[in-house]
Design an enzyme around this catalytic site. Structure first.
Site, PDB file in Angstrom:
ATOM      1  N   GLY A 169      40.824  13.958  35.908  1.00 33.18           N
ATOM      2  CA  GLY A 169      41.099  14.843  34.786  1.00 33.18           C
ATOM      3  C   GLY A 169      42.020  15.990  35.127  1.00 33.18           C
ATOM      4  O   GLY A 169      43.119  16.117  34.575  1.00 33.18           O
ATOM      5  N   PRO A 200      39.050  27.662  44.673  1.00 30.86           N
ATOM      6  CA  PRO A 200      38.036  27.475  45.718  1.00 30.86           C
ATOM      7  C   PRO A 200      36.608  27.751  45.253  1.00 30.86           C
ATOM      8  O   PRO A 200      35.669  27.128  45.754  1.00 30.86           O
ATOM      9  CB  PRO A 200      38.469  28.480  46.798  1.00 30.86           C
ATOM     10  CG  PRO A 200      39.933  28.667  46.587  1.00 30.86           C
ATOM     11  CD  PRO A 200      40.133  28.577  45.099  1.00 30.86           C
ATOM     12  N   GLY A 236      41.279  14.781  42.516  1.00 27.96           N
ATOM     13  CA  GLY A 236      39.977  15.085  41.928  1.00 27.96           C
ATOM     14  C   GLY A 236      38.925  15.344  42.993  1.00 27.96           C
ATOM     15  O   GLY A 236      38.959  14.761  44.075  1.00 27.96           O
ATOM     16  N   GLU A 281      33.749  13.803  42.372  1.00 20.97           N
ATOM     17  CA  GLU A 281      32.896  12.696  42.805  1.00 20.97           C
ATOM     18  C   GLU A 281      32.872  12.475  44.310  1.00 20.97           C
ATOM     19  O   GLU A 281      31.930  11.879  44.835  1.00 20.97           O
ATOM     20  CB  GLU A 281      33.341  11.423  42.088  1.00 20.97           C
ATOM     21  CG  GLU A 281      33.002  11.480  40.610  1.00 20.97           C
ATOM     22  CD  GLU A 281      33.782  10.491  39.756  1.00 20.97           C
ATOM     23  OE1 GLU A 281      33.174   9.542  39.245  1.00 20.97           O
ATOM     24  OE2 GLU A 281      35.002  10.684  39.596  1.00 20.97           O
TER      25      GLU A 281
END
Length: 717
Positions: A516, A600, A669, A672
């Site tokens: 995304g 961060p 990304g 995950e």
């Protein structure tokens, strides 16, 4: 607020400090903590009606009757929809592939699983709808069912969709020629993703246009699927989802949205449908259980000659979903013969769906535990074994890696964790009644991108408004885009407003697949650069309110073919009580190579959250099905165990910011990658503590005690 005209704030002399890479609190944080941010079930509408889904109480069969007369006579009840009177819908292939017939509500009398929606009761209030739904009599003709997944299930097959099989080399010959062989079965249970905010949707018609206020992971995705199902022009559907309280893969198009649209169409007034926590166990999807077979063949020096990873998962009779657990092996290690395949079995269960790190989370448990077993049998350090099997190019594709820093993560993680002080012998460290052990595992996850549309408007007051149909599901996506836009526009962050979650903003990637932020940032950056070309000093400024809109479809297609992944190294220390079987994770450390880190502050939260979920996967999470009823046992957050605060140790995360220099955005990304490998690291640490392998998750206390008894009964050797 600066009074500088929009075109003059971009000069090099006044360029603000970069925002990307600097910790930044969430831009919507004050709204959320003060209650100003409203989620989908909290937004008021005039004449709002409420729907309550009635779910099947049998696991397989057909509906023979819906006795709705008494229910319709109850106070406040407006209508009861079921297969005998509901509008016809036509699911067709959508944004993410084949049509999902799970959402084709009330189209027939068949019941494919327990918890299948058989009716919707709509009333003036939620309380009236629930009471009426609980009185509705539905009669069934019940049939025998099968909900049990096992390796030798006769119904197993290789699916046609996706890329289920990838092979090279002669596997049988390579295994026969290997001096060291690991051949084991690993299993993971059914697991559920339950975001803090339950699934909720409100449908209404406004001036001939369908509007859905919803909690989802992609407004254009849901809008497109609704348009096809209800045979509407895409422009006649608008979906808005400004604030979302978690998703984890579960918030796509689901039954409650379709039910709300059906009821709003029938009644001509807004209708809201909210799922209960118990209903989410059958209507929100789940991670399928897996049975995985790993066969590794190696020379005495640990070099792999053969690698076979076979995965099996269940799916429903309604929709074929593949949990690609074997696919994780295709990128991590090379071998002369390399075979992977993913198979499925159709059972009488609700349809599985994407759940955080689909495929990689369960697949990494099996593969990384098998690699640990190979390290033990070859007498090699687990990190050294991985280094000896590091591929130069994609093991099966032959494509170059865009960048690959897996071993850098292991080196950094080993130094921080103190891996060099580890005694490789299992069961040798003890602290009172506790046996102590440490373990490690690799992580990888695709770094994909998808076409997205973004628009930026230069406002008269010197601010900029970004519009993109992104979804912030709690990851900090809205804040990340604010930082990206500010840097691309070369203005302070307080001059950027980001609006998201509206399908009217044009197509955009969903909040999923860890793609995304990368996809949205690419579009926002391109729009900002194009807008700045009109705003630099010395050029003719555009009219106030000028908007630039870009679509990255062609740019994404132009990316050269490479293996694009994020990587990580996971380390765990556990303490095991051999008398009770209790396991306590004392330390978790992860080092990740995931490109540019935009924020961060929220990035660390994502890594920590993923690793916590991996710990939960290793020790707690397990949805059990009653073989007699076919239903989930303990379908609530009391019966479904997961890691609570007391179960989670200090979690340490670090990252290495390196990316492909040819990559136009440099972002990968991170949602995950944190969960991948964590369960294996914990399981490997449990072996190191006890000397006993656990190849089935979760590693419950009873399994620890049973395994210890078997080991003691076996005696020496």
């Amino acid at each position: 607020m600066s009074s500088t005209p929009p075109g003059t704030g971009t000069a090099t002399a006044t360029r603000p400090r970069p925002a990307v890479g600097v910790p930044h609190t969430r831009v919507e944080g004050p709204q959320k903590v003060t209650g100003q941010a409203r989620f989908s079930a909290e937004i008021p509408f005039p004449e709002l009606a409420h729907g309550w889904l009635v779910l099947s109480s049998v696991t397989r069969g057909r509906v023979t009757g819906v006795e709705d007369g008494p229910t319709l006579a109850m106070p406040g009840v407006l209508t009861v929809l079921h297969h005998g009177n509901a509008p016809r819908v036509e699911p067709r292939p959508g944004m993410l592939g084949p049509p999902d017939l799970t959402v084709a509500l009330f189209q027939h009398d068949r019941v494919p699983s327990r918890g299948w929606p058989v009716a919707l009761v709509v009333a003036e209030t939620s309380e009236q709808a629930r009471e009426a739904a609980e009185t509705l009599v539905v009669r069934y003709e019940e049939e025998p069912h099968d909900t049990a997944l096992h390796e030798e299930h006769p119904g197993a097959y290789v699916p046609e969709q996706g890329d289920p099989v990838a092979r090279k080399g002669d596997l049988a010959a390579a295994l026969a020629g290997s001096e060291v062989v690991v051949d084991e079965l690993y299993s993971t249970p059914e697991q559920h993703h339950h975001p803090m905010e339950p699934h909720a949707a409100t449908a209404r018609w406004e001036d001939g246009r369908l509007e859905l206020t919803d909690s989802n992971q992609g407004a254009t995705w849901v809008a497109g699927d609704l348009a096809t199902m209800f045979s509407l022009d895409p422009s006649a559907v608008r979906v808005r989802s400004e604030h979302v309280g978690g998703g984890f893969g579960s918030k796509g198009l689901r039954a409650h949205q379709v039910a709300a649209v059906m009821a709003a169409t029938r009644l001509g007034r807004p209708v809201r449908v909210v799922l209960t926590r118990r209903q989410m166990f059958t209507l929100a999807g789940h991670r399928s259980p897996t049975v995985q077979r790993i066969r590794l063949g190696a020379d005495p020096d640990g070099r792999l000659r053969a690698l076979e990873h076979r995965g099996l998962n269940h799916t429903s009779h309604v929709y074929e979903f593949v949990e690609p657990s074997a696919s994780v092996a295709r990128i991590l290690y090379d071998a002369d013969a390399h075979h992977t395949d993913n198979r499925v079995v159709r059972l009488d269960v609700p349809s599985p769906t994407w759940m955080r790190a689909p495929g990689e989370a369960p697949g990494s448990f099996a593969l990384e535990c098998a690699m640990d077993e190979l390290a033990e049998r070859t007498g090699l350090d687990p990190i050294e074994l991985r280094a000896r099997n590091e591929p130069a190019v994609g093991p099966l594709s032959g494509l170059p890696f865009a960048d690959r820093h897996l071993l850098d993560c292991f080196r950094e993680g080993a130094a921080r964790f103190g891996w060099d002080r580890r005694d490789p012998r299992p069961g040798t460290r003890r602290e009172g009644r506790w046996l102590l052990g440490t373990g490690t595992a690799a992580s990888s996850f695709p770094a994909g991108s998808a076409p997205s549309t973004a628009a930026i408007t230069a406002e008269a007051d010197g601010t900029f408004t970004v519009r993109i149909a992104a979804a912030d599901i709690g990851t900090g996506g809205r804040t990340a885009l604010t930082l990206v836009a500010a840097d691309a526009l070369e203005v302070p962050t307080d001059r950027v407003r980001v609006r998201i979650g509206d399908s009217d903003f044009g197509p955009a990637m969903i909040a999923g697949g860890s793609a995304g932020t990368r996809s949205w940032a690419w579009a926002v950056t391109a729009a900002a650069r194009e807008l700045r070309e009109h705003l630099v000093p010395g050029t003719v400024p555009p009219p106030e309110g000028s908007t630039v809109r870009v679509d990255t479809t062609e740019a994404v297609k132009a990316l050269p073919p490479k293996e694009r992944y994020s990587y990580g190294a996971q380390f765990a220390e556990v303490a095991v009580d051999p008398g009770t079987g209790e396991i306590r994770v004392r330390r978790l450390l992860g080092v990740f190579a995931a490109g540019r880190i935009v924020n961060p502050l929220t990035a660390r939260a994502q890594f920590v959250g993923g690793m916590t979920w991996g710990l939960s996967m290793a020790l707690h999470e397990e949805a059990a099905r009653d073989p007699h009823t076919g239903g989930t046992v303990g379908a609530d957050l009391a019966g479904y165990h997961f890691a609570a605060h007391a179960d989670v140790p200090p979690v340490e995360t670090h990252w290495i910011e390196r990316a492909d220099p040819a990559d136009p955005i440099g972002i990968k990304g991170i949602g995950e990658i944190g969960i991948v490998g964590t369960a294996a690291a914990v399981a490997n640490a449990v072996w190191h503590a006890t000397g006993v392998r656990h190849r089935a998750l979760p590693i419950r206390p009873d399994r620890v005690l049973t395994a210890a008894t078997r080991r003691d009964d076996a005696g020496p050797g």
